[in-house]
Motif scaffolding. Structure first.
Motif: not given
Length: 329
Positions: A103-106, A112-118, A158-163
């Motif tokens: 999400y470019p505006d975050l 990272l928090r968003f993907f963790g909350r999923l 960051l894309n890797i970090g989200a995973a």
């Protein structure tokens, strides 16, 4: 020609592998994108799926991640079948797609928090894990910056970090270095090497030979949807022992010249390569002794040779030997 090589150093486990794929097949209309592919990845192992664009790498990993259903065959992660409806098993997988999915505006931390909350991670655990991942991907100093302010290489990291934020058992990376600068590519490859050392199973797709040689414990070569060879780099190179790759940069009708080369007794493969189709690469037995014949043939075909390079066997030689074509993007 097909070959299957099992490594001596790290044999794929029968029942304890993190990832076990058996007989995967997937068609799109009349085209068979993946044809009877079987592979396994052990804990702490980085397995490279190497092949050109369109070979079936992305289709394979989409089935591995449960995003696409296999027509035939099975996928198991940690011993459990995975598929589009297997939500609990999907939590064991971290998937890094080719396209950056952020999400470019975050900010970096907010993503990272968003993907963790999923994954419904508890707040305290999520905070700790986000801090760990920021260190892993070396973006701690940019944690408060918006994603749209990052360079392309930083977004890839960051894309890797989200995973990684939900601590997956299996990390799947689909060509994670495409379009990044050399410095960012180096950082990504260094990170991938650490993941394996820390015990994570990694499935890594690429069409870059040097990446597979650098980070992968084992490599599967896929071409036209089929796994044509598998093993460690050393074992795969042993398939072409005694053979060299001879690269001639020339002008004229190189396609006709490559076809003529194939009629020489010791030439096993020949293909037109290069960014502008300016080279012919051959796989031959004892390249140095055969070179005069190749040059004489070039003269006969009215192909002016500008330079010649003899390359010792490597993964590129293996690919050309097995498929008859060079690895292209």
């Amino acid at each position: 020609m097909t070959a299957a090589v099992r490594p001596k150093e790290t044999a794929p486990p029968a029942a304890g592998g993190v990832l076990e794929c058996s007989g995967l097949t997937r068609r799109f209309g009349p085209r068979t994108a993946v044809d009877d592919v079987s592979l396994s990845v052990a804990p702490g192992e980085t397995y490279g799926l190497l092949g050109p664009n369109g070979a079936g790498k992305t289709t394979t990993i989409r089935m591995v991640c449960g995003l696409l259903r296999a027509e035939t065959g099975t996928v198991k992660v940690a011993g459990q079948p995975i598929g589009p409806a297997a939500g609990a098993v999907k939590r064991l997988v971290g998937y890094v797609p080719q396209d950056v999915a952020l999400y470019p505006d975050l900010t970096v931390r907010e993503n990272l928090r968003f993907f963790g909350r999923l994954y419904r991670m508890p707040r305290r655990e999520l905070d700790r894990r986000v801090t760990e991942v920021l260190e892993l991907i070396d973006l701690g100093s940019r944690a408060r910056d918006r994603v749209d302010s990052l360079s392309g290489g930083m977004r890839r990291r960051l894309n890797i970090g989200a995973a990684l934020v939900h601590s997956p058992t299996l990390l799947v990376l689909d060509e994670p270095t495409v379009g990044v600068d050399p410095q960012s590519r180096h950082a990504i490859l260094e990170s991938v090497s650490r993941f394996g050392e820390e015990g994570m199973a990694v499935l890594y797709t690429t069409h870059y030979m040097e990446e597979a040689e650098r980070v992968c414990d084992r490599v599967g070569i896929i071409d036209r949807g089929r796994l044509v060879a598998e093993g460690t780099t050393r074992e795969l190179v042993a398939l072409v022992a005694g053979r060299d790759r001879v690269r001639l940069t020339a002008g004229g009708d190189l396609k006709a010249y490559a076809e003529a080369c194939l009629r020489l007794p010791r030439v096993e493969a020949a293909d037109v390569t290069g960014e502008h189709g300016e080279m012919v690469e051959t796989v031959v037995k004892d390249g140095r002794s055969l070179l005069p014949e190749l040059l004489d043939l070039a003269h006969q075909c009215q192909v002016p040779v500008r330079s010649v390079e003899i390359v010792e066997p490597d993964l590129e030689t293996v690919f050309l030997h097995l498929t008859g074509t060079a690895l292209r993007e």
